[in-house]
Motif scaffolding. Structure first.
Motif, PDB file in Angstrom:
ATOM      1  N   THR A  56     -38.743 -17.972 -20.951  1.00 11.63           N
ATOM      2  CA  THR A  56     -38.085 -18.386 -19.823  1.00 11.63           C
ATOM      3  C   THR A  56     -36.388 -17.406 -20.444  1.00 11.63           C
ATOM      4  OG1 THR A  56     -38.559 -20.793 -18.777  1.00 11.63           O
ATOM      5  CG2 THR A  56     -36.172 -20.874 -18.697  1.00 11.63           C
ATOM      6  N   SER A  57     -35.977 -17.642 -21.744  1.00  7.48           N
ATOM      7  CA  SER A  57     -34.668 -17.138 -22.379  1.00  7.48           C
ATOM      8  C   SER A  57     -35.092 -15.758 -21.626  1.00  7.48           C
ATOM      9  CB  SER A  57     -34.789 -17.366 -23.513  1.00  7.48           C
ATOM     10  OG  SER A  57     -34.281 -18.443 -23.942  1.00  7.48           O
ATOM     11  N   SER A  58     -35.636 -14.908 -21.814  1.00  7.37           N
ATOM     12  CA  SER A  58     -36.349 -13.403 -20.908  1.00  7.37           C
ATOM     13  C   SER A  58     -36.253 -13.488 -19.587  1.00  7.37           C
ATOM     14  CB  SER A  58     -37.914 -12.910 -21.968  1.00  7.37           C
ATOM     15  OG  SER A  58     -38.294 -11.748 -21.204  1.00  7.37           O
ATOM     16  N   LEU A  76     -28.221 -10.650  -6.575  1.00  4.55           N
ATOM     17  CA  LEU A  76     -28.390 -11.237  -7.570  1.00  4.55           C
ATOM     18  C   LEU A  76     -27.322 -12.276  -8.386  1.00  4.55           C
ATOM     19  CD1 LEU A  76     -29.874 -10.400 -10.756  1.00  4.55           C
ATOM     20  CD2 LEU A  76     -27.542  -8.418 -11.162  1.00  4.55           C
ATOM     21  N   LEU A  77     -26.479 -12.593  -8.470  1.00  8.94           N
ATOM     22  CA  LEU A  77     -25.691 -13.898  -9.120  1.00  8.94           C
ATOM     23  C   LEU A  77     -25.799 -14.783  -8.380  1.00  8.94           C
ATOM     24  CD1 LEU A  77     -22.125 -12.089  -8.337  1.00  8.94           C
ATOM     25  CD2 LEU A  77     -22.984 -12.829 -10.020  1.00  8.94           C
ATOM     26  N   LYS A  78     -26.933 -15.478  -7.419  1.00  2.00           N
ATOM     27  CA  LYS A  78     -27.115 -16.482  -6.475  1.00  2.00           C
ATOM     28  C   LYS A  78     -28.518 -16.484  -7.019  1.00  2.00           C
ATOM     29  CE  LYS A  78     -25.189 -16.484  -1.981  1.00  2.00           C
ATOM     30  NZ  LYS A  78     -25.928 -16.623  -0.173  1.00  2.00           N
ATOM     31  N   GLN A  79     -29.370 -15.416  -7.790  1.00  6.40           N
ATOM     32  CA  GLN A  79     -30.508 -15.898  -8.532  1.00  6.40           C
ATOM     33  C   GLN A  79     -30.570 -15.920  -9.657  1.00  6.40           C
ATOM     34  OE1 GLN A  79     -33.701 -15.305  -7.415  1.00  6.40           O
ATOM     35  NE2 GLN A  79     -34.964 -15.521  -9.466  1.00  6.40           N
ATOM     36  N   LEU A  80     -29.397 -15.387 -10.124  1.00  7.30           N
ATOM     37  CA  LEU A  80     -29.219 -15.794 -11.759  1.00  7.30           C
ATOM     38  C   LEU A  80     -28.633 -17.211 -11.898  1.00  7.30           C
ATOM     39  CD1 LEU A  80     -28.227 -15.024 -15.070  1.00  7.30           C
ATOM     40  CD2 LEU A  80     -26.013 -14.342 -14.246  1.00  7.30           C
ATOM     41  N   GLU A  83     -31.951 -19.349 -11.544  1.00 12.18           N
ATOM     42  CA  GLU A  83     -32.020 -19.796 -12.938  1.00 12.18           C
ATOM     43  C   GLU A  83     -31.784 -20.673 -13.619  1.00 12.18           C
ATOM     44  OE1 GLU A  83     -35.647 -18.710 -13.604  1.00 12.18           O
ATOM     45  OE2 GLU A  83     -36.207 -18.116 -11.437  1.00 12.18           O
ATOM     46  N   GLN A  84     -30.216 -20.249 -14.016  1.00 12.24           N
ATOM     47  CA  GLN A  84     -29.931 -21.077 -14.268  1.00 12.24           C
ATOM     48  C   GLN A  84     -29.490 -22.275 -14.382  1.00 12.24           C
ATOM     49  OE1 GLN A  84     -25.408 -19.324 -14.508  1.00 12.24           O
ATOM     50  NE2 GLN A  84     -26.611 -17.509 -16.650  1.00 12.24           N
ATOM     51  N   THR A  85     -29.197 -22.827 -13.198  1.00 10.82           N
ATOM     52  CA  THR A  85     -29.616 -24.329 -12.392  1.00 10.82           C
ATOM     53  C   THR A  85     -30.827 -25.063 -12.999  1.00 10.82           C
ATOM     54  OG1 THR A  85     -28.085 -23.686 -10.411  1.00 10.82           O
ATOM     55  CG2 THR A  85     -29.396 -25.924 -11.059  1.00 10.82           C
ATOM     56  N   LYS A  86     -31.910 -24.255 -13.291  1.00 13.02           N
ATOM     57  CA  LYS A  86     -33.089 -24.455 -13.384  1.00 13.02           C
ATOM     58  C   LYS A  86     -33.309 -24.833 -14.666  1.00 13.02           C
ATOM     59  CE  LYS A  86     -38.273 -23.033 -13.099  1.00 13.02           C
ATOM     60  NZ  LYS A  86     -38.625 -21.626 -13.081  1.00 13.02           N
ATOM     61  N   VAL A  87     -32.939 -23.982 -15.223  1.00 18.38           N
ATOM     62  CA  VAL A  87     -33.245 -24.251 -16.702  1.00 18.38           C
ATOM     63  C   VAL A  87     -32.109 -25.222 -17.291  1.00 18.38           C
ATOM     64  CG1 VAL A  87     -32.835 -23.232 -19.519  1.00 18.38           C
ATOM     65  CG2 VAL A  87     -33.580 -21.608 -17.324  1.00 18.38           C
ATOM     66  N   HIS A  95     -31.386 -36.978 -19.409  1.00 25.41           N
ATOM     67  CA  HIS A  95     -29.787 -37.261 -19.351  1.00 25.41           C
ATOM     68  C   HIS A  95     -28.518 -37.451 -18.829  1.00 25.41           C
ATOM     69  CE1 HIS A  95     -32.287 -36.910 -23.324  1.00 25.41           C
ATOM     70  NE2 HIS A  95     -32.477 -35.041 -22.737  1.00 25.41           N
ATOM     71  N   TYR A  96     -28.524 -36.239 -18.318  1.00 31.87           N
ATOM     72  CA  TYR A  96     -27.804 -36.213 -17.006  1.00 31.87           C
ATOM     73  C   TYR A  96     -28.218 -35.596 -15.617  1.00 31.87           C
ATOM     74  CZ  TYR A  96     -23.307 -34.513 -15.605  1.00 31.87           C
ATOM     75  OH  TYR A  96     -21.723 -34.276 -14.436  1.00 31.87           O
ATOM     76  N   LYS A  97     -27.210 -36.036 -14.842  1.00 30.13           N
ATOM     77  CA  LYS A  97     -27.301 -35.186 -13.364  1.00 30.13           C
ATOM     78  C   LYS A  97     -26.369 -35.539 -12.595  1.00 30.13           C
ATOM     79  CE  LYS A  97     -31.631 -37.802 -12.218  1.00 30.13           C
ATOM     80  NZ  LYS A  97     -32.616 -37.027 -12.407  1.00 30.13           N
ATOM     81  N   PRO A  98     -26.271 -33.651 -12.346  1.00 32.04           N
ATOM     82  CA  PRO A  98     -25.138 -33.607 -12.029  1.00 32.04           C
ATOM     83  C   PRO A  98     -24.580 -33.979 -10.427  1.00 32.04           C
ATOM     84  CG  PRO A  98     -26.269 -31.800 -11.949  1.00 32.04           C
ATOM     85  CD  PRO A  98     -26.737 -32.926 -12.449  1.00 32.04           C
ATOM     86  N   PRO A  99     -22.935 -34.086  -9.525  1.00 33.08           N
ATOM     87  CA  PRO A  99     -22.485 -34.495  -8.880  1.00 33.08           C
ATOM     88  C   PRO A  99     -23.895 -33.301  -7.919  1.00 33.08           C
ATOM     89  CG  PRO A  99     -20.543 -34.229  -9.894  1.00 33.08           C
ATOM     90  CD  PRO A  99     -22.260 -33.680 -10.669  1.00 33.08           C
ATOM     91  N   LYS A 100     -23.864 -34.370  -6.587  1.00 31.95           N
ATOM     92  CA  LYS A 100     -24.014 -33.327  -5.863  1.00 31.95           C
ATOM     93  C   LYS A 100     -23.352 -32.101  -4.859  1.00 31.95           C
ATOM     94  CE  LYS A 100     -28.601 -35.875  -4.990  1.00 31.95           C
ATOM     95  NZ  LYS A 100     -29.623 -34.955  -5.766  1.00 31.95           N
ATOM     96  N   SER A 101     -22.226 -32.225  -5.212  1.00 35.45           N
ATOM     97  CA  SER A 101     -20.766 -31.211  -4.475  1.00 35.45           C
ATOM     98  C   SER A 101     -21.451 -29.946  -5.102  1.00 35.45           C
ATOM     99  CB  SER A 101     -19.795 -31.956  -4.648  1.00 35.45           C
ATOM    100  OG  SER A 101     -19.458 -32.219  -5.613  1.00 35.45           O
ATOM    101  N   GLN A 102     -21.175 -30.275  -6.500  1.00 37.61           N
ATOM    102  CA  GLN A 102     -21.247 -28.665  -7.493  1.00 37.61           C
ATOM    103  C   GLN A 102     -22.594 -28.289  -7.437  1.00 37.61           C
ATOM    104  OE1 GLN A 102     -19.022 -28.750  -9.786  1.00 37.61           O
ATOM    105  NE2 GLN A 102     -18.638 -30.369  -9.346  1.00 37.61           N
TER     106      GLN A 102
END
Length: 102
Positions: A56-58, A76-80, A83-87, A95-102
């Motif tokens: 995943t880090s790779s 590319l920005l959308k793909q990044l 991936e960041q959101t998935k991780v 532990h935490y669920k962010p609000p839906k609007s984010q």
């Protein structure tokens, strides 16, 4: 991957002899084998988790490098971000669920 950890009490209850069966089973050997199984499971799980983190880090590192090369590449920005959101969700979902609007 955690079956042996979750069932340790059951395993001990079924493998360690009661007073009436103490002569029929070698409790020391049984405990040694159970301990080795527990340690093997821990080692195996740790290797799998570390491998997952490395992969995943790779992927994230590669995408980050690509982003730095092409600052304005919207796809590319959308793909990044995906991936960041998935991780983030994989590690923090309990532990935490962010609000839906984010």
């Amino acid at each position: 991957m955690r079956t042996i950890d979750d069932r340790i009490v059951h395993e001990l209850n079924t493998t360690i002899p009661t007073a009436s069966f103490v002569g029929k089973i070698d409790a020391g050997q049984t405990c040694k084998e159970l301990y080795q199984s527990l340690m093997d499971a821990h080692t195996s799980r740790e290797k799998i988790i570390k491998n997952c983190i490395a992969q995943t880090s790779s992927v994230v590192k590669t995408l980050r490098e690509e982003r730095e090369k092409a600052q304005d590449d919207l796809a590319l920005l959308k793909q990044l971000r995906k991936e960041q959101t998935k991780v983030f969700n994989e590690r923090c979902r309990i532990h935490y669920k962010p609000p839906k609007s984010q």
